[in-house]
Design an enzyme around this catalytic site. Sequence first.
Site, PDB file in Angstrom:
ATOM      1  N   SER A  39     -36.235 -42.490   0.050  1.00 33.15           N
ATOM      2  CA  SER A  39     -35.648 -41.496  -0.867  1.00 33.15           C
ATOM      3  C   SER A  39     -35.399 -42.113  -2.241  1.00 33.15           C
ATOM      4  N   GLU A  42     -35.910 -31.071  -0.246  1.00 27.48           N
ATOM      5  CA  GLU A  42     -37.283 -30.866  -0.757  1.00 27.48           C
ATOM      6  C   GLU A  42     -37.935 -29.633  -0.139  1.00 27.48           C
ATOM      7  N   PHE A  72     -39.934 -13.900  -0.733  1.00 29.31           N
ATOM      8  CA  PHE A  72     -38.823 -14.205  -1.634  1.00 29.31           C
ATOM      9  C   PHE A  72     -38.532 -13.090  -2.638  1.00 29.31           C
ATOM     10  N   TRP A  95     -25.550 -32.377  -4.204  1.00 24.01           N
ATOM     11  CA  TRP A  95     -26.423 -33.111  -3.274  1.00 24.01           C
ATOM     12  C   TRP A  95     -27.450 -33.963  -4.016  1.00 24.01           C
ATOM     13  N   ILE A  96     -27.009 -34.675  -5.033  1.00 27.94           N
ATOM     14  CA  ILE A  96     -27.975 -35.387  -5.863  1.00 27.94           C
ATOM     15  C   ILE A  96     -28.104 -36.858  -5.433  1.00 27.94           C
TER      16      ILE A  96
HETATM   17  P1  TGC Z   1     -42.187 -18.688  -7.711  1.00 30.02           P
HETATM   18  O1  TGC Z   1     -42.230 -17.396  -8.461  1.00 30.02           O
HETATM   19  O2  TGC Z   1     -42.877 -18.769  -6.398  1.00 30.02           O
HETATM   20  O3  TGC Z   1     -42.754 -19.870  -8.612  1.00 30.02           O
HETATM   21  C1  TGC Z   1     -42.454 -20.008  -9.986  1.00 30.02           C
HETATM   22  C2  TGC Z   1     -43.655 -20.699 -10.657  1.00 30.02           C
HETATM   23  O4  TGC Z   1     -43.828 -22.003 -10.095  1.00 30.02           O
HETATM   24  C3  TGC Z   1     -45.124 -22.123  -9.448  1.00 30.02           C
HETATM   25  N1  TGC Z   1     -44.877 -22.896  -8.211  1.00 30.02           N
HETATM   26  C4  TGC Z   1     -45.197 -24.198  -8.067  1.00 30.02           C
HETATM   27  N2  TGC Z   1     -45.825 -25.062  -8.882  1.00 30.02           N
HETATM   28  C5  TGC Z   1     -45.989 -26.338  -8.444  1.00 30.02           C
HETATM   29  N3  TGC Z   1     -45.556 -26.758  -7.240  1.00 30.02           N
HETATM   30  C6  TGC Z   1     -44.919 -25.926  -6.401  1.00 30.02           C
HETATM   31  N4  TGC Z   1     -44.478 -26.374  -5.218  1.00 30.02           N
HETATM   32  C7  TGC Z   1     -44.714 -24.577  -6.799  1.00 30.02           C
HETATM   33  N5  TGC Z   1     -44.114 -23.497  -6.233  1.00 30.02           N
HETATM   34  C8  TGC Z   1     -44.234 -22.484  -7.107  1.00 30.02           C
HETATM   35  C9  TGC Z   1     -45.544 -20.694  -9.173  1.00 30.02           C
HETATM   36  O5  TGC Z   1     -46.945 -20.595  -9.098  1.00 30.02           O
HETATM   37  C10 TGC Z   1     -44.986 -19.981 -10.381  1.00 30.02           C
HETATM   38  O6  TGC Z   1     -45.834 -20.278 -11.482  1.00 30.02           O
HETATM   39  P2  TGC Z   1     -46.047 -19.224 -12.685  1.00 30.02           P
HETATM   40  O7  TGC Z   1     -47.132 -19.840 -13.506  1.00 30.02           O
HETATM   41  O8  TGC Z   1     -46.429 -17.934 -12.026  1.00 30.02           O
HETATM   42  O9  TGC Z   1     -44.738 -19.151 -13.402  1.00 30.02           O
HETATM   43  O10 TGC Z   1     -40.655 -19.103  -7.590  1.00 30.02           O
HETATM   44  P3  TGC Z   1     -39.507 -18.551  -6.648  1.00 30.02           P
HETATM   45  O11 TGC Z   1     -38.255 -18.469  -7.468  1.00 30.02           O
HETATM   46  O12 TGC Z   1     -39.959 -17.326  -5.914  1.00 30.02           O
HETATM   47  O13 TGC Z   1     -39.250 -19.769  -5.619  1.00 30.02           O
HETATM   48  C11 TGC Z   1     -40.181 -20.151  -4.727  1.00 30.02           C
HETATM   49  C12 TGC Z   1     -39.595 -21.197  -3.756  1.00 30.02           C
HETATM   50  C13 TGC Z   1     -38.521 -20.616  -2.878  1.00 30.02           C
HETATM   51  C14 TGC Z   1     -40.752 -21.618  -2.864  1.00 30.02           C
HETATM   52  C15 TGC Z   1     -39.061 -22.419  -4.523  1.00 30.02           C
HETATM   53  O14 TGC Z   1     -37.981 -22.089  -5.275  1.00 30.02           O
HETATM   54  C16 TGC Z   1     -38.721 -23.586  -3.622  1.00 30.02           C
HETATM   55  O15 TGC Z   1     -39.593 -24.422  -3.380  1.00 30.02           O
HETATM   56  N6  TGC Z   1     -37.438 -23.744  -3.137  1.00 30.02           N
HETATM   57  C17 TGC Z   1     -36.991 -24.940  -2.453  1.00 30.02           C
HETATM   58  C18 TGC Z   1     -36.118 -25.761  -3.381  1.00 30.02           C
HETATM   59  C19 TGC Z   1     -36.272 -27.234  -3.162  1.00 30.02           C
HETATM   60  O16 TGC Z   1     -37.194 -27.717  -2.536  1.00 30.02           O
HETATM   61  N7  TGC Z   1     -35.358 -28.016  -3.735  1.00 30.02           N
HETATM   62  C20 TGC Z   1     -35.467 -29.437  -3.702  1.00 30.02           C
HETATM   63  C21 TGC Z   1     -34.490 -30.087  -4.648  1.00 30.02           C
HETATM   64  S1  TGC Z   1     -34.831 -31.785  -4.980  1.00 30.02           S
HETATM   65  C22 TGC Z   1     -34.515 -32.586  -3.554  1.00 30.02           C
HETATM   66  O17 TGC Z   1     -34.239 -32.034  -2.542  1.00 30.02           O
HETATM   67  C23 TGC Z   1     -34.621 -34.063  -3.613  1.00 30.02           C
HETATM   68  S2  TGC Z   1     -34.312 -34.816  -2.102  1.00 30.02           S
HETATM   69  C24 TGC Z   1     -34.353 -36.455  -2.484  1.00 30.02           C
HETATM   70  C25 TGC Z   1     -35.609 -37.123  -2.028  1.00 30.02           C
HETATM   71  O18 TGC Z   1     -36.731 -36.667  -2.273  1.00 30.02           O
HETATM   72  O19 TGC Z   1     -35.516 -38.169  -1.392  1.00 30.02           O
HETATM   73  P1  FAD Z   2     -29.530 -23.039   1.561  1.00 30.96           P
HETATM   74  O1  FAD Z   2     -30.520 -22.687   0.532  1.00 30.96           O
HETATM   75  O2  FAD Z   2     -28.160 -22.448   1.443  1.00 30.96           O
HETATM   76  O3  FAD Z   2     -30.138 -22.643   2.984  1.00 30.96           O
HETATM   77  C1  FAD Z   2     -29.296 -22.466   4.155  1.00 30.96           C
HETATM   78  C2  FAD Z   2     -30.200 -22.007   5.303  1.00 30.96           C
HETATM   79  O4  FAD Z   2     -30.805 -20.756   4.971  1.00 30.96           O
HETATM   80  C3  FAD Z   2     -31.334 -22.975   5.602  1.00 30.96           C
HETATM   81  O5  FAD Z   2     -31.552 -23.016   6.984  1.00 30.96           O
HETATM   82  C4  FAD Z   2     -32.536 -22.347   4.903  1.00 30.96           C
HETATM   83  O6  FAD Z   2     -33.766 -22.703   5.499  1.00 30.96           O
HETATM   84  C5  FAD Z   2     -32.223 -20.869   5.115  1.00 30.96           C
HETATM   85  N1  FAD Z   2     -32.880 -20.000   4.129  1.00 30.96           N
HETATM   86  C6  FAD Z   2     -32.810 -20.092   2.770  1.00 30.96           C
HETATM   87  N2  FAD Z   2     -33.571 -19.110   2.210  1.00 30.96           N
HETATM   88  C7  FAD Z   2     -34.133 -18.417   3.230  1.00 30.96           C
HETATM   89  C8  FAD Z   2     -34.998 -17.310   3.305  1.00 30.96           C
HETATM   90  N3  FAD Z   2     -35.486 -16.735   2.194  1.00 30.96           N
HETATM   91  N4  FAD Z   2     -35.380 -16.839   4.531  1.00 30.96           N
HETATM   92  C9  FAD Z   2     -34.905 -17.442   5.669  1.00 30.96           C
HETATM   93  N5  FAD Z   2     -34.067 -18.493   5.653  1.00 30.96           N
HETATM   94  C10 FAD Z   2     -33.683 -18.964   4.457  1.00 30.96           C
HETATM   95  N6  FAD Z   2     -31.317 -31.689  -4.558  1.00 30.96           N
HETATM   96  C11 FAD Z   2     -31.616 -32.131  -5.812  1.00 30.96           C
HETATM   97  O7  FAD Z   2     -31.780 -31.345  -6.737  1.00 30.96           O
HETATM   98  N7  FAD Z   2     -31.743 -33.464  -6.056  1.00 30.96           N
HETATM   99  C12 FAD Z   2     -31.567 -34.399  -5.092  1.00 30.96           C
HETATM  100  O8  FAD Z   2     -31.709 -35.609  -5.358  1.00 30.96           O
HETATM  101  C13 FAD Z   2     -31.234 -33.967  -3.777  1.00 30.96           C
HETATM  102  N8  FAD Z   2     -31.004 -34.882  -2.803  1.00 30.96           N
HETATM  103  C14 FAD Z   2     -30.559 -34.458  -1.576  1.00 30.96           C
HETATM  104  C15 FAD Z   2     -30.151 -35.395  -0.622  1.00 30.96           C
HETATM  105  C16 FAD Z   2     -29.651 -34.982   0.592  1.00 30.96           C
HETATM  106  C17 FAD Z   2     -29.173 -35.986   1.590  1.00 30.96           C
HETATM  107  C18 FAD Z   2     -29.594 -33.604   0.912  1.00 30.96           C
HETATM  108  C19 FAD Z   2     -29.084 -33.136   2.252  1.00 30.96           C
HETATM  109  C20 FAD Z   2     -29.972 -32.661  -0.024  1.00 30.96           C
HETATM  110  C21 FAD Z   2     -30.450 -33.073  -1.280  1.00 30.96           C
HETATM  111  N9  FAD Z   2     -30.788 -32.146  -2.278  1.00 30.96           N
HETATM  112  C22 FAD Z   2     -31.122 -32.571  -3.537  1.00 30.96           C
HETATM  113  C23 FAD Z   2     -30.571 -30.714  -2.050  1.00 30.96           C
HETATM  114  C24 FAD Z   2     -31.631 -30.040  -1.170  1.00 30.96           C
HETATM  115  O9  FAD Z   2     -32.836 -29.886  -1.860  1.00 30.96           O
HETATM  116  C25 FAD Z   2     -31.066 -28.708  -0.701  1.00 30.96           C
HETATM  117  O10 FAD Z   2     -30.053 -29.014   0.239  1.00 30.96           O
HETATM  118  C26 FAD Z   2     -32.133 -27.813  -0.092  1.00 30.96           C
HETATM  119  O11 FAD Z   2     -33.023 -27.349  -1.065  1.00 30.96           O
HETATM  120  C27 FAD Z   2     -31.522 -26.603   0.657  1.00 30.96           C
HETATM  121  O12 FAD Z   2     -30.537 -25.987  -0.107  1.00 30.96           O
HETATM  122  P2  FAD Z   2     -29.091 -25.654   0.557  1.00 30.96           P
HETATM  123  O13 FAD Z   2     -28.594 -26.863   1.211  1.00 30.96           O
HETATM  124  O14 FAD Z   2     -28.264 -25.023  -0.496  1.00 30.96           O
HETATM  125  O15 FAD Z   2     -29.406 -24.613   1.713  1.00 30.96           O
END
Ligand code: TGC
Ligand code: FAD
Length: 395
Positions: A97, A374, A394, A168-169
């Site tokens: 990570s 992620e 969505f 959760w950063i």
């Molecule tokens: P949506 O309308 O689908 O997309 C907006 C625009 O973005 C494009 N797009 C992407 N482009 C590149 N890579 C992707 N994975 C992409 N997904 C979508 C899409 O084509 C569109 O482009 P345009 O040109 O039309 O504007 O957006 P939405 O609001 O409906 O959301 C889609 C959804 C739910 C899939 C997205 O929001 C999502 O992936 N949610 C999950 C959030 C997430 O993963 N958060 C992670 C935070 S960081 C983290 O967790 C770090 S952990 C630490 C570690 O890695 O160790």
């Molecule tokens: P929520 O979005 O509240 O989801 C709760 C539940 O609802 C989940 O089971 C989910 O799958 C479900 N759900 C959500 N939407 C739907 C749907 N449309 N249909 C059906 N089910 C749904 N974020 C950063 O930006 N930077 C980081 O560095 C980072 N590091 C992290 C490190 C750790 C250890 C952890 C645990 C998280 C980290 N995150 C980071 C945040 C992480 O990306 C979020 O926790 C993740 O995206 C899920 O968001 P949430 O926890 O708010 O869950």
Amino acid sequence: MALRFQGVDFYDADGLLTEEERAVRDTVRAWVDDNVIPVIGEHYVAGKFPTHLVPQMAELGLFGANLPEEFGCAGLNNVAYGLIMQELERGDSGVRSFASVQGALVMYPIYEFGSDEQKRRWLPELASGRRIGCFGLTEPDYGSNPGGMITVAKETKEGWVLNGAKMWITNGSTADVAIVWAKTARLDDPGSIRGFIVPTDAKGFAAKDQQGKLSLRASDTSELVLQDVCVPKEALLPKSAGLKSPLMCLTAARYGIAWGAVGSAMACYDEAVRYAKARVVFDRPIGGFQLQQARLVEMLTEITKAQLLCLQLGRLKDQGKMSPQQVSLAKRNNVSMATDVARESRRLLGASGILAEYQAMRHLANLESVYTYEGTHDIHTLILGQEITGLSAFN
Ligand code: TGC
Ligand code: FAD
């Protein structure tokens, strides 16, 4: 010296790697055996990231390893990068990570959306580990749906003023610099999302570690608060434009996670095989019983499939043909697979399996975070459902 990991390679996937890719993998493999495995259990129990490993990781070129050499990076291809993530996560998901965040979520956005000046200033500092970064996208009320974020950046004559909170950063409290995503216009417009390079010593910036984690304990996870944080105009990543920009970073990080999860699974499988051969119950090593053999066969089968999935994904990325949906499939499959392998390994180990001295339980607990961050497993299911049907769950 720590026990040397012999690898898990039932289908000779090694034969599909170049000499350079194998050399990179072997270097990181040996480093993990010698430096991560011997200390990670105690750091995990203590709830501390092994900070002393950062300079060594930098020295090995593990930060942003697939970015160009002109910025102090290793300039490796994406398969070699993936193998690095695999080996790091074989040590611990928290160590992978750290490298994922630094490389894919901090260096990559600066490389992709930054000005020449920002790249020259920040990338060598981050590659060398002299500066640590974090990535602030998630907010307390916007995790799976980051487009709804309420952190705002208001333009002034001097620069920008940021207000909001991120949750959760990873590395939040240890970082020198944060990539913060904020809306620059109306809150109902994800199109106005832009990225900012924010020094963590800026006035109004605060980071507080999340306490009570039972997963990813050898990793810092923090809440960020931004209260009237003023940054100059040059803090804006000029080519960032809309939600697509942070989602592109997620694709880069998820790619590494797909490989990393295989590393966790390999560690658990390797431990299970060794234990199954050594542990004698009913006058026989438990590996001689059909039930335990079935467990091991399932593990090896799923690991082998995941290894080949990663390799082809990496080749597609190197050819510029990889889609975000293909990454979703690999992240979703491999993390779920690794969680199952870790659970079965822990169970095979009996009572020993609950100890930090062994690896399975730590990996299992870690993988619950990896399953969620992620993009949760559910979110990747819906991304793939949309890809198949053309219908978004969505919007
Ligand atoms: P949506 O309308 O689908 O997309 C907006 C625009 O973005 C494009 N797009 C992407 N482009 C590149 N890579 C992707 N994975 C992409 N997904 C979508 C899409 O084509 C569109 O482009 P345009 O040109 O039309 O504007 O957006 P939405 O609001 O409906 O959301 C889609 C959804 C739910 C899939 C997205 O929001 C999502 O992936 N949610 C999950 C959030 C997430 O993963 N958060 C992670 C935070 S960081 C983290 O967790 C770090 S952990 C630490 C570690 O890695 O160790
Ligand atoms: P929520 O979005 O509240 O989801 C709760 C539940 O609802 C989940 O089971 C989910 O799958 C479900 N759900 C959500 N939407 C739907 C749907 N449309 N249909 C059906 N089910 C749904 N974020 C950063 O930006 N930077 C980081 O560095 C980072 N590091 C992290 C490190 C750790 C250890 C952890 C645990 C998280 C980290 N995150 C980071 C945040 C992480 O990306 C979020 O926790 C993740 O995206 C899920 O968001 P949430 O926890 O708010 O869950």
